[in-house]
Design an enzyme around this catalytic site. Structure first.
Site, PDB file in Angstrom:
ATOM      1  N   SER A 670       0.830  -1.190   0.000  1.00  0.00           N
ATOM      2  CA  SER A 670       0.000   0.000   0.000  1.00  0.00           C
ATOM      3  C   SER A 670       0.876   1.256   0.000  1.00  0.00           C
ATOM      4  O   SER A 670       1.608   1.491  -0.951  1.00  0.00           O
ATOM      5  CB  SER A 670      -0.962  -0.040   1.198  1.00  0.00           C
ATOM      6  OG  SER A 670      -1.971   0.922   1.068  1.00  0.00           O
ATOM      7  N   ASP A 743      -8.995  -4.805  -5.940  1.00  0.00           N
ATOM      8  CA  ASP A 743      -8.654  -3.940  -4.810  1.00  0.00           C
ATOM      9  C   ASP A 743      -9.844  -3.066  -4.428  1.00  0.00           C
ATOM     10  O   ASP A 743     -10.457  -2.420  -5.274  1.00  0.00           O
ATOM     11  CB  ASP A 743      -7.455  -3.058  -5.179  1.00  0.00           C
ATOM     12  CG  ASP A 743      -6.778  -2.444  -3.955  1.00  0.00           C
ATOM     13  OD1 ASP A 743      -7.490  -2.017  -3.033  1.00  0.00           O
ATOM     14  OD2 ASP A 743      -5.540  -2.400  -3.927  1.00  0.00           O
ATOM     15  N   HIS A 777      -7.588  -5.476  -1.245  1.00  0.00           N
ATOM     16  CA  HIS A 777      -6.376  -4.771  -0.855  1.00  0.00           C
ATOM     17  C   HIS A 777      -5.466  -5.648   0.007  1.00  0.00           C
ATOM     18  O   HIS A 777      -4.253  -5.605  -0.101  1.00  0.00           O
ATOM     19  CB  HIS A 777      -6.735  -3.485  -0.108  1.00  0.00           C
ATOM     20  CG  HIS A 777      -5.586  -2.550   0.063  1.00  0.00           C
ATOM     21  ND1 HIS A 777      -4.895  -2.007  -1.004  1.00  0.00           N
ATOM     22  CD2 HIS A 777      -4.977  -2.058   1.172  1.00  0.00           C
ATOM     23  CE1 HIS A 777      -3.932  -1.221  -0.559  1.00  0.00           C
ATOM     24  NE2 HIS A 777      -3.959  -1.243   0.748  1.00  0.00           N
TER      25      HIS A 777
END
Length: 802
Positions: A670, A743, A777
């Protein structure tokens, strides 16, 4: 500039992707032995500490579990067949144990191949309700703790699309349940439904700084399907399975009983829906009903909230944070902004807290005003409560003692501190269950109690303080003294006897629960005995190292050396650094460390720890602070601070003599992926890097990202300079890009990685892109995670080790 990017995308389009015909792979044995393990159960205990519920689940999901029907609407991800979130992680077995006994009792009456979720204790804690998801829907079960027997109460007709589909009545004999409407219309197939016109959105000229959201409604078909999936009927269900309609079909977003159980606060979603914000900002109405379903009072009506001021301290106007006051039978508390919700407005007070007594025939009364944004209340009794406020820009938070019975009495400031200064953290006030079954401030005579994590410059030493409400002074009752273990304090079980629930662990001892008596020479009684599933790394060297970057800011990281590493010979090994940047407003807070070398070493795909078994040195959770003091924003100097952090980390491990500094890799997930791409672009410190599920073009998140509150047009240079995509021509270091192809995180659209890869490939950079099927994610499927570890291992062997 426009011509440059047009030519770049044309070139990329001509080149295309070079695809590999690759099936799922598994990593080498050294990594697989750590990754493929059996997870210990999760533990839940009643407040009297008589019973323990042990919940078991698979270590990973399967790809088949991710490959289910899914609709993405209004910020939700829903399985339209089973009517529950498609992201739920299920429990596959539950057992009961009396805490004083050692024997675990298998719960009987469970369905075959259980898929359990939404576990909720009854108010008297003698029963537990939970859901089971079948192939066609969600059923409700109730477990009797004394007999360890589960009983099915409903068919597979619950609506869990908005979260837990039930709430316990206070009588412990009934539940309020959301069920599918009997005549629910069929969903519209968006692929077959021909539109009757274009989708049109417009702006009325008002500014609105909305960040980029995933899974939004896009058209009228989405609106119709969203309404169909969220609509429920509310039923009263007794423990014999008898149902009584409580409220007819509506878009129910939340239900909450008053502490005395005589009223129910119900919130419903209204139209118009939005295509630019998720359902949490749709119009909503909150109404209080009595137990017969009669309307008592409309207590809140919230309009569609698409227009918001800029900044993290911005909020909407009107009543918010509405909930039942825990220490009274039926009183609502709520907050209203006094600055219009706009942090840019200069006012004496930001928020006002109100109380409203049932049956709401009189107007709400003011309880307190806060100088900063309201941040919560811990209710105690008629004369004692704890109020919090905060302000992000200064990182300030204040804790106040208030008298709920006397609003004219000025709040007393108990703590006034920097929220990022963990060394000054006084801890959290302990709560206990009151006569209504709600958690309230634990008070003994004039004393409350604080439980703190105990981070200090010398290490972590958790504590219990007695806090006198008259003198406002704390007094230590207990402080952990372990230097070879980590102790976590969960709760005070008996204030007079001194019984405390704690958890102990070390780098090689799995976390287990104990009762500690702080009045009997800190006597320990073990409750659980979970074994270490990672025996192959129990003898690796682990320590927290502290070092400084060039400007004097103190940094730290957890260092791992392979088992048997000769500390005298000091063979030069390759180094892996895993990190995540964090923003600070002062150097002192940035230099503090919360890392504990006695944390159990729990390897998982979100770190490089696996590779200590393959002859690498690993620096995990390395400090990467980005500091902006005074009026300076942290991101104004993001790149030089990033490089300085990396340089300091490599220098520190190199100084210890363990590494070949020409063989250093960096990785992150991330925002850590964003960090990795920037480090490879703007420094020559690394031989390669691994960037997972990141965002690389900040112009695609123009109204802020991470902790950046300015929009693109206010800080154009910052956005462009920080974007690896904008500097793609500088990136010449081998990089592995990984992303889940589904995601769901705001800002990290899969497109970010795809477009960045296209740019790097078109410019001739050595880069590999791996898109993991069906992953959000965070990654979940065993097939994908094991393949990810294989990809990383192959990449590191090729570009770093050899």
């Amino acid at each position: 500039m426009k011509l440059k990017f047009s030519m770049l995308f044309l070139l990329v389009g001509l080149l295309g992707f070079a695809q590999e015909e690759l099936t799922y792979q598994k990593p080498s044995k050294e990594i697989l032995d750590l990754a493929d393990y059996e997870r210990a159960p999760s533990v839940s205990m009643d407040t009297k500490k008589e019973y323990m519920l042990l919940s078991y689940r698979n270590t990973y999901k399967t790809l088949d579990e991710l490959n289910q029907e899914e609709l993405r609407l209004g910020g939700l991800r829903i399985n339209p067949i089973t009517n529950i979130s498609s992201t739920v992680t299920y429990i596959n077995n539950i057992k009961v144990r009396k805490i004083k006994d050692k024997n675990e009792i298998q719960v009987t009456g469970l369905p075959q191949n259980p898929k359990i979720s939404n576990i909720t204790w009854s108010p008297d804690e003698k029963k537990i309700a939970f859901t089971h998801t079948t192939a066609t829907g969600v059923e409700l079960y109730v477990l009797d703790m004394a007999s360890a027997k589960a009983t099915k109460l409903t068919d597979a007709n619950l609506n869990a699309n908005m979260g837990s589909p039930f709430s316990w009545y206070r009588d412990n004999q009934s539940l309020l349940v959301k069920m599918l409407p009997k005549n629910r219309p069929a969903l519209i197939d968006a692929k077959k439904d021909l539109p009757t016109g274009p989708t049109v959105s417009s702006s009325d000229g008002k500014k609105s700084s909305n960040r980029t959201y995933q899974d939004l409604l896009k058209n009228k078909t989405d609106e119709t399907n969203f309404e169909t999936l969220v609509t429920s009927e509310l039923y009263k269900l007794d423990l014999n399975g008898k149902t009584t309609l409580y409220k007819k079909a509506d878009l129910y977003a939340g239900e909450g009983f008053s502490p005395d159980g005589n009223y129910i606060l119900i919130t419903t979603i209204k139209k118009p829906f939005s295509y630019i914000v998720p359902l949490s900002r749709f119009p909503m109405t909150s109404i209080v009903y009595d137990l017969s379903g009669n309307e008592v009072k409309v207590v809140n009506e919230v309009a569609l909230s698409e227009i918001m001021p800029k900044g993290f301290m911005a909020t909407r106007p009107g009543k918010r944070s509405m909930s039942w006051r825990a220490d009274l039978p039926a009183t609502l508390s709520f907050v209203e902004a006094l600055d219009g919700g706009d942090p840019a407005n200069t006012v004496e007070f930001r928020d006002e807290v109100f109380l409203w007594n049932a049956p709401f025939t009189s107007n709400p009364t003011s309880l307190a005003k806060t100088k900063q944004r309201y941040a919560g209340i811990v209710w105690g009794n008629n004369t004692t409560a704890i109020l919090y406020d905060q302000w992000y820009d200064t990182r300030n938070e204040k804790t106040y003692l208030i008298n709920p019975s006397n609003p004219e009495q000025a709040p007393k400031v108990i703590f006034d501190r920097n929220s990022q200064d963990i060394y000054s953290d006084p801890g959290s006030f302990e709560t206990i269950k009151n006569q209504y079954g709600r958690q309230v401030l634990a008070l003994e005579n004039d004393n409350a109690f604080l439980i703190g994590e105990g981070h200090t410059k010398e290490g972590q030493f958790p504590f219990i303080d007695e806090f006198n409400m008259k003198t406002l002074k704390p007094k230590h009752l207990y402080q952990s003294a372990y230097k070879d273990k980590k102790e976590s304090i969960f709760s005070i079980e008996d204030f007079k006897k001194g019984d405390v629930l704690v958890q102990l662990q070390s780098k090689s001892d799995y976390p287990n629960y104990y009762f500690r008596n702080i009045k009997k020479k800190n006597q320990l009684t073990q409750i659980t005995d979970f074994k270490n599933p990672f025996e192959s790394i129990k003898n690796v060297h682990k320590e927290v190292i502290k070092y400084k970057r060039k400007d004097g800011v103190e940094l730290s990281g957890t260092l791992y050396l392979p088992a048997g590493y000769d500390m005298k010979k000091k063979e030069k090994l390759p180094l892996l650094i895993w990190a995540y940047p964090e923003e600070y407003k002062d150097k002192n807070s940035a230099g503090q460390s919360s890392q504990n070398p006695n944390d159990f070493t729990f390897p998982y795909y979100g770190s490089f720890v696996y590779w200590v078994n393959k002859g690498y040195v690993v620096l995990d959770d390395a400090s990467f602070p980005i500091i902006g003091e005074g009026t300076t924003e942290p991101n104004d100097t993001f790149i030089p601070q990033l490089v300085s952090n990396a340089e300091a980390a490599i220098d520190a491990v190199d100084k210890l003599g363990y590494i070949n500094r020409k063989k250093v890799a960096v990785g992150g997930h991330s925002y850590g992926a964003f960090m990795t791409a920037n480090l490879l672009t703007h420094s020559d410190l690394f031989a390669c890097g691994i960037a997972r599920s990141g965002a690389y073009n900040r112009t695609l998140t123009p109204f802020g990202f991470q902790s950046e509150q300015r929009n693109y047009w206010e800080a154009t240079d910052v956005y462009n300079t920080m974007s690896p995509f904008m500097n793609a021509e500088k990136m010449k270091t081998p990089m592995l890009l990984v992303h889940g192809d589904a995601d769901n995180n705001p800002g990290t659209f899969t497109l970010q990685t795809e477009r960045y890869f296209q740019a790097l490939k078109g410019l001739g950079a050595p880069v590999r892109m791996v898109l993991l099927p069906k992953e959000s994610h965070g990654y979940a499927a065993k097939e994908n995670i094991l393949h990810l570890l294989w990809e990383q291992d192959q990449f590191l062997e090729k570009y770093l080790k050899n």
